[in-house]
Design a protein around this motif. Structure first.
Motif, PDB file in Angstrom:
ATOM      1  N   ILE A   1       0.785  -1.185   0.040  1.00 45.15           N
ATOM      2  CA  ILE A   1       0.170   0.110   0.033  1.00 45.15           C
ATOM      3  C   ILE A   1       0.760   1.191   0.095  1.00 45.15           C
ATOM      4  O   ILE A   1       0.541   2.341  -0.857  1.00 45.15           O
ATOM      5  CB  ILE A   1      -0.764  -0.156   1.110  1.00 45.15           C
ATOM      6  N   ARG A   2       2.018   1.174   0.920  1.00 44.37           N
ATOM      7  CA  ARG A   2       2.777   2.461   0.753  1.00 44.37           C
ATOM      8  C   ARG A   2       3.375   2.730  -0.484  1.00 44.37           C
ATOM      9  O   ARG A   2       3.502   3.740  -1.041  1.00 44.37           O
ATOM     10  CB  ARG A   2       3.845   2.328   1.988  1.00 44.37           C
ATOM     11  N   LEU A   3       3.891   1.547  -1.188  1.00 48.38           N
ATOM     12  CA  LEU A   3       4.527   1.515  -2.345  1.00 48.38           C
ATOM     13  C   LEU A   3       3.626   2.217  -3.421  1.00 48.38           C
ATOM     14  O   LEU A   3       4.023   3.053  -4.320  1.00 48.38           O
ATOM     15  CB  LEU A   3       5.208   0.227  -2.585  1.00 48.38           C
ATOM     16  N   GLU A   4       2.599   1.434  -3.576  1.00 45.69           N
ATOM     17  CA  GLU A   4       1.335   2.216  -4.347  1.00 45.69           C
ATOM     18  C   GLU A   4       1.309   3.712  -4.303  1.00 45.69           C
ATOM     19  O   GLU A   4       1.141   4.443  -5.282  1.00 45.69           O
ATOM     20  CB  GLU A   4       0.135   1.231  -4.196  1.00 45.69           C
ATOM     21  N   LYS A   5       1.188   4.309  -2.935  1.00 44.49           N
ATOM     22  CA  LYS A   5       1.047   5.472  -2.764  1.00 44.49           C
ATOM     23  C   LYS A   5       2.128   6.289  -3.374  1.00 44.49           C
ATOM     24  O   LYS A   5       2.100   7.450  -3.754  1.00 44.49           O
ATOM     25  CB  LYS A   5       0.821   5.841  -1.165  1.00 44.49           C
ATOM     26  N   GLN A   6       3.465   5.943  -3.169  1.00 49.29           N
ATOM     27  CA  GLN A   6       4.695   6.528  -3.401  1.00 49.29           C
ATOM     28  C   GLN A   6       4.549   6.456  -4.925  1.00 49.29           C
ATOM     29  O   GLN A   6       4.900   7.451  -5.658  1.00 49.29           O
ATOM     30  CB  GLN A   6       5.904   5.996  -3.108  1.00 49.29           C
ATOM     31  N   LEU A   7       4.266   5.475  -5.603  1.00 52.78           N
ATOM     32  CA  LEU A   7       4.267   5.300  -7.093  1.00 52.78           C
ATOM     33  C   LEU A   7       3.143   6.301  -7.722  1.00 52.78           C
ATOM     34  O   LEU A   7       3.494   7.063  -8.697  1.00 52.78           O
ATOM     35  CB  LEU A   7       3.769   3.849  -7.553  1.00 52.78           C
ATOM     36  N   GLN A   8       1.990   6.344  -7.002  1.00 57.22           N
ATOM     37  CA  GLN A   8       0.966   7.284  -7.363  1.00 57.22           C
ATOM     38  C   GLN A   8       1.483   8.707  -7.487  1.00 57.22           C
ATOM     39  O   GLN A   8       1.287   9.672  -8.305  1.00 57.22           O
ATOM     40  CB  GLN A   8      -0.168   7.336  -6.610  1.00 57.22           C
ATOM     41  N   VAL A   9       2.270   9.248  -6.342  1.00 58.98           N
ATOM     42  CA  VAL A   9       2.904  10.535  -6.321  1.00 58.98           C
ATOM     43  C   VAL A   9       3.897  10.760  -7.451  1.00 58.98           C
ATOM     44  O   VAL A   9       3.792  11.881  -7.985  1.00 58.98           O
ATOM     45  CB  VAL A   9       3.852  10.749  -4.955  1.00 58.98           C
ATOM     46  N   TYR A  10       4.777   9.722  -7.701  1.00 58.14           N
ATOM     47  CA  TYR A  10       5.800   9.992  -8.808  1.00 58.14           C
ATOM     48  C   TYR A  10       5.005  10.017 -10.032  1.00 58.14           C
ATOM     49  O   TYR A  10       5.563  10.681 -10.982  1.00 58.14           O
ATOM     50  CB  TYR A  10       6.964   8.622  -8.747  1.00 58.14           C
ATOM     51  N   GLN A  11       3.966   9.111 -10.156  1.00 55.51           N
ATOM     52  CA  GLN A  11       3.416   9.142 -11.665  1.00 55.51           C
ATOM     53  C   GLN A  11       2.456  10.351 -11.934  1.00 55.51           C
ATOM     54  O   GLN A  11       2.363  10.982 -12.972  1.00 55.51           O
ATOM     55  CB  GLN A  11       2.295   7.906 -11.652  1.00 55.51           C
ATOM     56  N   SER A  12       1.953  10.721 -10.697  1.00 55.38           N
ATOM     57  CA  SER A  12       1.556  12.420 -11.080  1.00 55.38           C
ATOM     58  C   SER A  12       2.483  13.472 -11.115  1.00 55.38           C
ATOM     59  O   SER A  12       2.049  14.422 -11.822  1.00 55.38           O
ATOM     60  CB  SER A  12       0.345  12.767  -9.646  1.00 55.38           C
ATOM     61  N   SER A  13       3.653  13.507 -10.490  1.00 56.49           N
ATOM     62  CA  SER A  13       4.719  14.545 -10.695  1.00 56.49           C
ATOM     63  C   SER A  13       5.388  14.246 -12.038  1.00 56.49           C
ATOM     64  O   SER A  13       5.869  15.253 -12.672  1.00 56.49           O
ATOM     65  CB  SER A  13       5.744  14.154  -9.463  1.00 56.49           C
ATOM     66  N   TYR A  14       5.410  12.848 -12.336  1.00 56.13           N
ATOM     67  CA  TYR A  14       6.181  12.838 -13.702  1.00 56.13           C
ATOM     68  C   TYR A  14       5.315  11.996 -14.869  1.00 56.13           C
ATOM     69  O   TYR A  14       5.699  10.689 -14.931  1.00 56.13           O
ATOM     70  CB  TYR A  14       7.578  12.108 -13.638  1.00 56.13           C
ATOM     71  N   PRO A  15       4.256  12.503 -15.458  1.00 56.98           N
ATOM     72  CA  PRO A  15       3.436  11.558 -16.091  1.00 56.98           C
ATOM     73  C   PRO A  15       4.129  10.997 -17.428  1.00 56.98           C
ATOM     74  O   PRO A  15       3.609  10.086 -17.849  1.00 56.98           O
ATOM     75  CB  PRO A  15       2.227  12.525 -16.681  1.00 56.98           C
ATOM     76  N   GLU A  16       5.048  11.768 -17.821  1.00 53.78           N
ATOM     77  CA  GLU A  16       5.817  11.480 -19.233  1.00 53.78           C
ATOM     78  C   GLU A  16       6.276  10.001 -18.942  1.00 53.78           C
ATOM     79  O   GLU A  16       6.930   9.332 -19.783  1.00 53.78           O
ATOM     80  CB  GLU A  16       6.676  12.378 -19.626  1.00 53.78           C
ATOM     81  N   LEU A  17       6.657   9.607 -17.491  1.00 55.68           N
ATOM     82  CA  LEU A  17       7.234   8.273 -17.062  1.00 55.68           C
ATOM     83  C   LEU A  17       6.337   7.286 -17.100  1.00 55.68           C
ATOM     84  O   LEU A  17       6.779   6.113 -16.616  1.00 55.68           O
ATOM     85  CB  LEU A  17       8.253   8.584 -15.960  1.00 55.68           C
ATOM     86  N   ASP A  18       5.049   7.480 -17.011  1.00 57.04           N
ATOM     87  CA  ASP A  18       3.926   6.597 -16.956  1.00 57.04           C
ATOM     88  C   ASP A  18       4.118   5.346 -17.905  1.00 57.04           C
ATOM     89  O   ASP A  18       3.376   5.734 -19.000  1.00 57.04           O
ATOM     90  CB  ASP A  18       2.708   7.115 -16.548  1.00 57.04           C
ATOM     91  N   VAL A  19       4.656   4.220 -17.788  1.00 54.60           N
ATOM     92  CA  VAL A  19       4.663   3.388 -18.832  1.00 54.60           C
ATOM     93  C   VAL A  19       4.067   2.239 -18.233  1.00 54.60           C
ATOM     94  O   VAL A  19       4.335   1.795 -17.198  1.00 54.60           O
ATOM     95  CB  VAL A  19       6.464   2.983 -19.243  1.00 54.60           C
ATOM     96  N   LYS A  20       3.491   1.544 -19.257  1.00 55.75           N
ATOM     97  CA  LYS A  20       2.738   0.297 -19.094  1.00 55.75           C
ATOM     98  C   LYS A  20       3.865  -0.851 -18.809  1.00 55.75           C
ATOM     99  O   LYS A  20       4.294  -1.102 -20.061  1.00 55.75           O
ATOM    100  CB  LYS A  20       1.527   0.058 -20.026  1.00 55.75           C
ATOM    101  N   ILE A  21       3.762  -1.579 -17.764  1.00 55.88           N
ATOM    102  CA  ILE A  21       4.561  -2.557 -17.489  1.00 55.88           C
ATOM    103  C   ILE A  21       3.829  -3.908 -17.656  1.00 55.88           C
ATOM    104  O   ILE A  21       2.803  -3.869 -17.100  1.00 55.88           O
ATOM    105  CB  ILE A  21       5.442  -2.488 -16.158  1.00 55.88           C
ATOM    106  N   PRO A  22       4.486  -4.795 -18.398  1.00 50.78           N
ATOM    107  CA  PRO A  22       3.719  -6.102 -18.347  1.00 50.78           C
ATOM    108  C   PRO A  22       3.937  -6.595 -17.244  1.00 50.78           C
ATOM    109  O   PRO A  22       4.457  -6.567 -16.245  1.00 50.78           O
ATOM    110  CB  PRO A  22       4.368  -6.896 -19.276  1.00 50.78           C
ATOM    111  N   ALA A  23       2.724  -7.752 -16.880  1.00 53.22           N
ATOM    112  CA  ALA A  23       2.499  -8.406 -15.658  1.00 53.22           C
ATOM    113  C   ALA A  23       3.748  -8.986 -15.289  1.00 53.22           C
ATOM    114  O   ALA A  23       4.554  -9.682 -16.140  1.00 53.22           O
ATOM    115  CB  ALA A  23       1.535  -9.259 -15.668  1.00 53.22           C
ATOM    116  N   ALA A  24       4.204  -8.920 -13.909  1.00 53.05           N
ATOM    117  CA  ALA A  24       5.446  -9.450 -13.347  1.00 53.05           C
ATOM    118  C   ALA A  24       5.425 -11.055 -13.453  1.00 53.05           C
ATOM    119  O   ALA A  24       4.292 -11.480 -13.075  1.00 53.05           O
ATOM    120  CB  ALA A  24       5.675  -8.698 -12.100  1.00 53.05           C
ATOM    121  N   GLU A  25       6.484 -11.500 -13.631  1.00 53.67           N
ATOM    122  CA  GLU A  25       6.283 -12.940 -13.506  1.00 53.67           C
ATOM    123  C   GLU A  25       6.839 -13.382 -11.972  1.00 53.67           C
ATOM    124  O   GLU A  25       7.017 -12.464 -11.205  1.00 53.67           O
ATOM    125  CB  GLU A  25       7.673 -13.522 -14.096  1.00 53.67           C
TER     126      GLU A  25
END
Length: 143
Positions: A30-54
């Protein structure tokens, strides 16, 4: 009967540890997802769709997914990061102070002028000046 009760206690302890680990991993995710949301909102150009992790490889050590081992390690890393961040801020403050002093000196009257360094005059190679009673004897011996 005694063995069964010991097995039940052991299983209960293992279950409690697994529940704690499960709770830790969920809260960590949950904490990681929150941090990820902060970075994705700060740097939308870096929001790349990543395939499902193995799924995790079986050749990873079991302690990697254990909160019992990873939590203290992550806390230690965070402390080290905080320490380095504080040192970095102190260095930046020191550099800023030095820059301000340099600018103040360069703007002050005579601050930009070159100052003369004391002139060093070499002694002749054959002369040796010593402040002792034997100076004359040594000078004569060297000639």
């Amino acid at each position: 009967s005694l063995e069964k009760s010991m097995d039940i206690e052991k299983m209960a302890r293992e279950m409690a540890e697994l529940q704690q680990e499960n709770h830790f991993l969920r809260s960590y995710a949950i904490r990681l997802e929150k941090q990820l949301q902060v970075y994705q909102s700060s740097y939308p150009e870096l929001d790349v769709k990543i395939p499902a992790a193995e799924p995790l490889s079986s050749d990873l050590p079991p302690w990697v997914a254990s909160a019992k081992f990873m939590n203290p390690l992550l806390v230690a890393y965070q402390r080290k990061i905080d320490d380095l961040t504080q040192r970095n801020e102190a260095y930046f403050t020191e550099v800023k102070d030095i820059k301000e002093r340099f600018e103040a000196i360069s703007k002050s009257p005579g601050g930009g002028e070159e100052t003369k360094a004391p002139r060093i005059v070499p002694l002749p190679s054959r002369e040796l000046v010593l402040p002792s009673a034997h100076a004359e004897e040594l000078n004569e011996a060297m000639q």
